[in-house]
Design a protein around this motif. Structure first.
Motif, mmCIF file in Angstrom:
data_model
loop_
_atom_site.group_PDB
_atom_site.id
_atom_site.type_symbol
_atom_site.label_atom_id
_atom_site.label_comp_id
_atom_site.label_asym_id
_atom_site.label_seq_id
_atom_site.Cartn_x
_atom_site.Cartn_y
_atom_site.Cartn_z
ATOM 1 N N ARG A 1 -3.337 25.745 -43.022
ATOM 2 C CA ARG A 1 -3.800 26.662 -44.065
ATOM 3 C C ARG A 1 -2.659 27.013 -44.999
ATOM 4 N N ALA A 2 -3.032 27.285 -46.264
ATOM 5 C CA ALA A 2 -2.015 27.656 -47.240
ATOM 6 C C ALA A 2 -1.407 29.005 -46.871
ATOM 7 N N ALA A 3 -2.234 29.894 -46.381
ATOM 8 C CA ALA A 3 -1.737 31.199 -45.951
ATOM 9 C C ALA A 3 -2.290 31.486 -44.568
ATOM 10 N N GLY B 1 -8.595 18.276 -45.765
ATOM 11 C CA GLY B 1 -7.735 19.428 -45.510
ATOM 12 C C GLY B 1 -8.511 20.496 -44.790
ATOM 13 N N VAL B 2 -7.930 21.077 -43.759
ATOM 14 C CA VAL B 2 -8.634 22.118 -43.006
ATOM 15 C C VAL B 2 -9.075 23.226 -43.972
ATOM 16 N N THR B 3 -10.040 24.028 -43.553
ATOM 17 C CA THR B 3 -10.540 25.074 -44.446
ATOM 18 C C THR B 3 -9.392 26.002 -44.844
ATOM 19 N N GLY B 4 -9.319 26.303 -46.116
ATOM 20 C CA GLY B 4 -8.284 27.214 -46.602
ATOM 21 C C GLY B 4 -6.920 26.565 -46.768
ATOM 22 N N SER B 5 -6.883 25.209 -46.776
ATOM 23 C CA SER B 5 -5.569 24.553 -46.852
ATOM 24 C C SER B 5 -5.124 24.343 -48.308
ATOM 25 N N GLY B 6 -5.972 24.700 -49.252
ATOM 26 C CA GLY B 6 -5.557 24.571 -50.654
ATOM 27 C C GLY B 6 -5.908 23.235 -51.277
ATOM 28 N N LYS B 7 -7.079 22.704 -50.915
ATOM 29 C CA LYS B 7 -7.532 21.448 -51.528
ATOM 30 C C LYS B 7 -7.788 21.653 -53.016
ATOM 31 N N THR B 8 -8.344 22.828 -53.338
ATOM 32 C CA THR B 8 -8.657 23.096 -54.740
ATOM 33 C C THR B 8 -7.389 23.037 -55.588
ATOM 34 N N GLU B 9 -6.321 23.638 -55.086
ATOM 35 C CA GLU B 9 -5.061 23.630 -55.830
ATOM 36 C C GLU B 9 -4.587 22.189 -56.069
ATOM 37 N N VAL B 10 -4.784 21.344 -55.060
ATOM 38 C CA VAL B 10 -4.375 19.943 -55.207
ATOM 39 C C VAL B 10 -5.123 19.298 -56.360
ATOM 40 N N LYS C 1 -20.334 27.835 -47.323
ATOM 41 C CA LYS C 1 -19.528 26.909 -48.110
ATOM 42 C C LYS C 1 -18.664 27.573 -49.166
ATOM 43 N N GLY C 2 -17.460 27.112 -49.247
ATOM 44 C CA GLY C 2 -16.618 27.406 -50.400
ATOM 45 C C GLY C 2 -16.192 28.849 -50.611
ATOM 46 N N HIS C 3 -16.753 29.797 -49.859
ATOM 47 C CA HIS C 3 -16.399 31.189 -50.141
ATOM 48 C C HIS C 3 -15.032 31.542 -49.569
ATOM 49 N N PRO D 1 -0.138 27.500 -62.381
ATOM 50 C CA PRO D 1 -0.364 26.782 -61.121
ATOM 51 C C PRO D 1 0.477 27.386 -59.989
ATOM 52 N N LEU D 2 0.008 27.212 -58.746
ATOM 53 C CA LEU D 2 0.770 27.728 -57.604
ATOM 54 C C LEU D 2 1.883 26.738 -57.260
ATOM 55 N N ALA D 3 2.942 27.271 -56.642
ATOM 56 C CA ALA D 3 3.991 26.364 -56.146
ATOM 57 C C ALA D 3 3.415 25.637 -54.940
ATOM 58 N N SER E 1 -15.003 29.833 -61.304
ATOM 59 C CA SER E 1 -14.090 30.736 -62.015
ATOM 60 C C SER E 1 -12.630 30.308 -61.836
ATOM 61 N N ARG E 2 -12.346 29.668 -60.708
ATOM 62 C CA ARG E 2 -10.956 29.198 -60.541
ATOM 63 C C ARG E 2 -10.609 28.088 -61.523
ATOM 64 N N VAL E 3 -11.537 27.160 -61.716
ATOM 65 C CA VAL E 3 -11.260 26.065 -62.647
ATOM 66 C C VAL E 3 -11.178 26.616 -64.066
ATOM 67 N N SER F 1 -12.813 17.358 -48.601
ATOM 68 C CA SER F 1 -13.600 18.127 -47.629
ATOM 69 C C SER F 1 -12.739 18.522 -46.437
ATOM 70 N N ALA F 2 -13.140 19.632 -45.804
ATOM 71 C CA ALA F 2 -12.515 19.987 -44.528
ATOM 72 C C ALA F 2 -13.233 19.251 -43.409
ATOM 73 N N THR F 3 -14.451 18.803 -43.706
ATOM 74 C CA THR F 3 -15.265 18.134 -42.702
ATOM 75 C C THR F 3 -15.861 16.880 -43.314
HETATM 76 N N1 ATP Z 1 0.527 26.404 -52.507
HETATM 77 C C1 ATP Z 1 -0.090 27.567 -52.290
HETATM 78 N N2 ATP Z 1 0.596 28.704 -52.190
HETATM 79 C C2 ATP Z 1 -0.024 29.878 -51.966
HETATM 80 N N3 ATP Z 1 -1.329 30.030 -51.840
HETATM 81 C C3 ATP Z 1 -2.081 28.940 -51.927
HETATM 82 C C4 ATP Z 1 -1.514 27.644 -52.156
HETATM 83 N N4 ATP Z 1 -2.515 26.748 -52.201
HETATM 84 C C5 ATP Z 1 -3.652 27.433 -52.017
HETATM 85 N N5 ATP Z 1 -3.407 28.744 -51.848
HETATM 86 C C6 ATP Z 1 -4.389 29.813 -51.604
HETATM 87 O O1 ATP Z 1 -5.020 29.574 -50.358
HETATM 88 C C7 ATP Z 1 -6.386 29.958 -50.408
HETATM 89 C C8 ATP Z 1 -7.262 28.821 -49.944
HETATM 90 O O2 ATP Z 1 -7.175 27.761 -50.866
HETATM 91 P P1 ATP Z 1 -8.434 26.872 -51.273
HETATM 92 O O3 ATP Z 1 -9.614 27.723 -51.474
HETATM 93 O O4 ATP Z 1 -7.991 25.965 -52.347
HETATM 94 O O5 ATP Z 1 -8.608 26.046 -49.963
HETATM 95 P P2 ATP Z 1 -9.655 24.942 -49.644
HETATM 96 O O6 ATP Z 1 -8.926 23.930 -48.876
HETATM 97 O O7 ATP Z 1 -10.348 24.502 -50.875
HETATM 98 O O8 ATP Z 1 -10.616 25.764 -48.726
HETATM 99 P P3 ATP Z 1 -12.140 25.537 -48.239
HETATM 100 O O9 ATP Z 1 -12.295 24.131 -47.753
HETATM 101 O O10 ATP Z 1 -12.274 26.513 -47.138
HETATM 102 O O11 ATP Z 1 -13.021 25.863 -49.405
HETATM 103 C C9 ATP Z 1 -6.662 30.399 -51.823
HETATM 104 O O12 ATP Z 1 -6.639 31.787 -51.883
HETATM 105 C C10 ATP Z 1 -5.519 29.794 -52.615
HETATM 106 O O13 ATP Z 1 -5.204 30.571 -53.738
#
Ligand code: ATP
Ligand code: ZN
Length: 731
Positions: free
Chosen positions: A379-381, A223-232, A546-548, A196-198, A262-264, A355-357
């Motif tokens: 965003r996460a990054a 969470g805004v797009t790319g904010s790491g919702k999937t990681e949550v 979506k999702g890419h 898992p990511l920190a 593939s991430r899951v 969702s981001a939206t």
């Molecule tokens: N805590 C973290 N530290 C570093 N990188 C992270 C962290 N959380 C997420 N990321 C990275 O940030 C990127 C975006 O994360 P993710 O796809 O989960 O976002 P999302 O909110 O689901 O985006 P979207 O709504 O656009 O699909 C991914 O490459 C993910 O690996």
């Protein structure tokens, strides 16, 4: 098992358009159980129904009742008590015939009476101590087969051996001599799980909130797009699995999110069963069984996966909860998102809508305090991309592209980066017109224009899928000159190839839409090409939205958002806003990015709010408008649709329903009948009645009466009708 006193009766939900169950005599000396599949006579057919309950007395004379032909579930009922309860609730909520609802909840394999023929692949290995010398010298092939199996370091499948030229008979002969034996399939050891990511602070708070939930709790993970919702949600799932629970993750159509899958899977190797429309019925059934038997910990699936039986279910996630694909658009028009929430309530477990939206429905629920909002604002990054409007009014356009945009594309490619151009219209051009007399190619069965598909040299209707060859001259005036009005992704692709051919030899133009991804695996291949990271222009429809996660896309150009803003359907603005933000969110995910939105209405208030203040502000504005107009989510709504050979037949049917409602003085509003926005589609004329109420209970009363009336009314012109509760589109 106690002996039963006959005749015992059962009520069975049979897949037919009537909103009731049917009584049958029970044929077996074992007790009937709700959820069991049975084969029953129905009219002159035999149908697979589901036992709803044993019944004490029948509505008709018991002797006249027919008997269940066969009990198909011999050991345990296919539908568990919890799923039966969910099915009953959903049939009531959506006012849909319970027999069809329960049938929809079954995997396709179990909807027919034939026992599912699961193709068992046999594996073979050499028996211990077997030797080639035990075979006659003349049995060449048998000797070779045995030698092959002895040399292999794992059991080999019958298919592999047959491909190598051995026959079933040779296998049988060796088996009879005990030289070889059946073995279980060699299972490759799952790869080690990805760590898992920190978590960042906002992510950690979200995970803690979900994990801290006691029983039923509804979360909106915004969470805004790319904010790491999937990681949550991956980490929330991990916590559930540690407690021995299972998780259900719903995602929009799978073709669009191969990365999520593939991430899951790489986080939880060997523990995930997926269910989606790209799979065959038999594979789906196998995964469905794995879930039901508790042999997998996570089910990841599209809409219908919401009905998968998971005996240890402890958490439900609905990813991209705003996505329209969660609502089934034919037959039983259920919303998998809403059913997921109900299922979590029944199970007393948390459910997370991410969702981001977020949909206006979910934001409204959050505003009412029903959902707890978990926000990821950054965003996460890196940073979120900058959005700019490009005013295209009175500017020279090349195939619909403004020069400003073309210049930015060229610069981006020159910097070795990728561009994504979003145009939500596939094909070459949305219409074909004669330059001389103005004749336009219409669909013969719909009130719609045919779309030009140049490469296949045909015209296609995007509403009924009718196809005609591209004419070489106008049928009216025989002129040969055509006008191809408006852009489509195919035309845009050709133009870009031509336009950038000289300057950048290494640039790829990759088109991603329903036409370019119709073959199995083609989507994944195109996405792989994008991931090679070479300078490229991606042209596509909402499939790209979506999702890419495309790390090298730094510029997103949005070409065609105006239409959605001016649609007569009040929901269109919400959808356009979501689409725009989702597409924009593909820009700059790993390096700074920007988004150019080309528009002819740069002063449109909704567009300005979206660009200047973001999605939340836009959504709040939309919600205020809906409140003012008394529209959903402030007032529950349903549509009754009817289609027939003639429009007056559909309208007469709906008018009769309306009259019944008015006569009975049932509250709420009833608007219509109105012809559908596209009145004629696939040769049928369509109209609808809108039911609106201030409270759910009122809407349910309207619908109950409407349905009883509808079932009794005489139907002419092959009339078909359906109910859509919480509709997401007007047509
Ligand atoms: N805590 C973290 N530290 C570093 N990188 C992270 C962290 N959380 C997420 N990321 C990275 O940030 C990127 C975006 O994360 P993710 O796809 O989960 O976002 P999302 O909110 O689901 O985006 P979207 O709504 O656009 O699909 C991914 O490459 C993910 O690996
Ligand atoms: Zn058509």
């Amino acid at each position: 098992m106690p002996q039963l006193q006959s005749p015992l009766l059962v009520s069975v939900a049979v897949p037919c358009p009537l909103r009731r169950t049917f009584d049958y005599r029970w044929p077996s000396d074992r007790h009937p159980e709700p959820g069991q599949r049975v084969l029953v006579p129905f009219g002159n057919r035999r149908l697979v129904g589901v036992v709803v309950a044993p019944c004490a007395s029948a509505k008709v004379d018991t002797d006249k009742l027919k008997s269940v032909i066969e009990v198909l579930d011999s050991d345990r009922p296919t539908l568990s008590p919890a799923l039966m309860e969910l099915g009953r609730w959903a049939a009531n909520y959506y006012h849909h015939p319970i027999g069809e609802c329960l049938q929809n909840m079954l995997p396709v394999r179990l909807r027919s009476a034939k026992p599912p023929q699961t193709q068992v692949t046999l594996y073979w290995q050499a028996s211990t101590g077997a030797s080639v010398d035990q075979l006659s010298k003349r049995a060449h092939r048998q000797r070779e087969l045995l030698a092959t199996l002895m040399a292999a370091n794992a059991p080999l499948s019958g298919d592999t051996l047959r491909e190598a030229g051995f026959t079933r008979q040779q296998l049988r002969q060796l088996a009879e001599q005990n030289l070889i034996e059946q073995a279980s399939a060699p299972s490759p050891a799952p790869p080690p799980p990805q760590a898992p990511l920190a978590l960042r602070d906002e992510q950690r708070s979200a995970v803690e909130a979900i994990n801290g939930a006691q029983g039923f709790a509804r979360f909106l993970l915004e969470g805004v797009t790319g904010s790491g919702k999937t990681e949550v949600y991956l980490q929330a799932i991990a916590a559930q699995l540690e407690q021995g629970k299972q998780a259900l993750v719903l995602i929009p159509e799978i073709g669009l999110t191969p990365q999520t899958l593939s991430r899951v899977e790489s986080r939880f190797p060997g523990r995930v069963a997926s269910l989606h429309s790209g799979m065959g019925d038999s594979e789906r059934y196998q995964n469905w069984q794995r879930a039901q038997n508790g042999d997998c910990d996570i089910v990841l699936g599209t809409r219908s996966a919401v009905f998968v039986d998971l005996p240890r279910l402890g958490l439900i996630i609905v990813d991209e909860e705003h996505d329209a694909s969660y609502k089934q658009q034919e037959g039983w028009r259920y919303s998998a998102r809403d059913i997921a929430v109900k299922r979590a309530a029944d199970l007393d477990c948390p459910v997370v809508l991410a969702s981001a939206t977020p949909s206006l429905d979910s934001l409204h629920n959050a505003n009412l305090g029903r959902y707890q909002t978990l926000q990821l604002t950054r965003r996460a990054a890196g940073d979120s991309p900058h959005l700019t409007l490009v005013d295209a009014r009175q500017r020279p356009l090349k195939e619909g592209l403004d020069e400003v945009l073309l210049k930015h594309i060229a610069d981006t490619l020159a910097a070795g980066e990728q561009v994504l151009l979003f145009l939500n219209r596939r094909g070459y051009a949305p219409q074909l017109q004669c330059h001389s007399c103005g004749w336009v190619a219409d669909c013969h069965a719909c009130d719609a224009r045919m779309t030009v598909h140049f490469r296949q040299r045909h015209l296609r209707c995007h509403h009924c899928d009718a196809i005609r060859p591209l004419p070489d001259h106008c049928p009216d005036c025989h002129n040969h000159q055509w006008l191809f009005d408006g852009p489509g992704t195919e035309k845009l692709e050709l133009f870009l190839r031509h336009h950038f051919a000289d300057t950048l030899a290494s640039t790829e133009v990759i088109r991603i839409d329903r036409d370019s991804t119709s073959q199995k695996g083609s989507m994944a291949r195109l996405v792989d090409r994008v991931h090679e990271g070479k300078p490229a222009i991606l042209v596509g429809t909402q499939m790209l939205a979506k999702g890419h996660h495309f790390p090298d896309v730094t510029l997103v150009g949005i070409l065609d958002i105006d239409a959605g803003l001016f649609s007569p359907d009040y929901r269109a603005a919400e959808r356009s806003g979501q689409l725009l933000v989702q597409v924009a969110g593909r820009a700059g995910r790993e390096r700074p990015g920007r988004v150019l939105i080309q528009t002819h209405c740069p002063e449109h208030p909704a567009l300005l709010t979206l660009v200047q203040q973001g999605y939340r502000a836009f959504a709040s504005q939309q919600l205020s408008e809906r409140k003012l107009l008394g529209l959903p989510p402030y007032a529950p709504c349903a549509l009754i649709r009817a289609d027939a050979a003639r429009l007056d037949q559909a309208e007469a049917f709906l008018s009769a329903i309306k009259t019944a409602l008015v006569d009975q003085g049932i509250g709420g509003q009833c608007i219509g009948p109105l012809p559908a926005p596209m009145t004629r589609r696939a040769g049928r004329y369509r109209a609808s009645l809108i039911l609106q109420a201030t409270r759910r209970g009122e809407l349910h009363r309207q619908l109950t009466l409407a349905c009883t009336t509808g079932e009794q009314l005489k139907k002419t012109g092959g009339l078909r009708w359906s109910v859509d509760v919480d509709p997401i589109e007007a047509s």
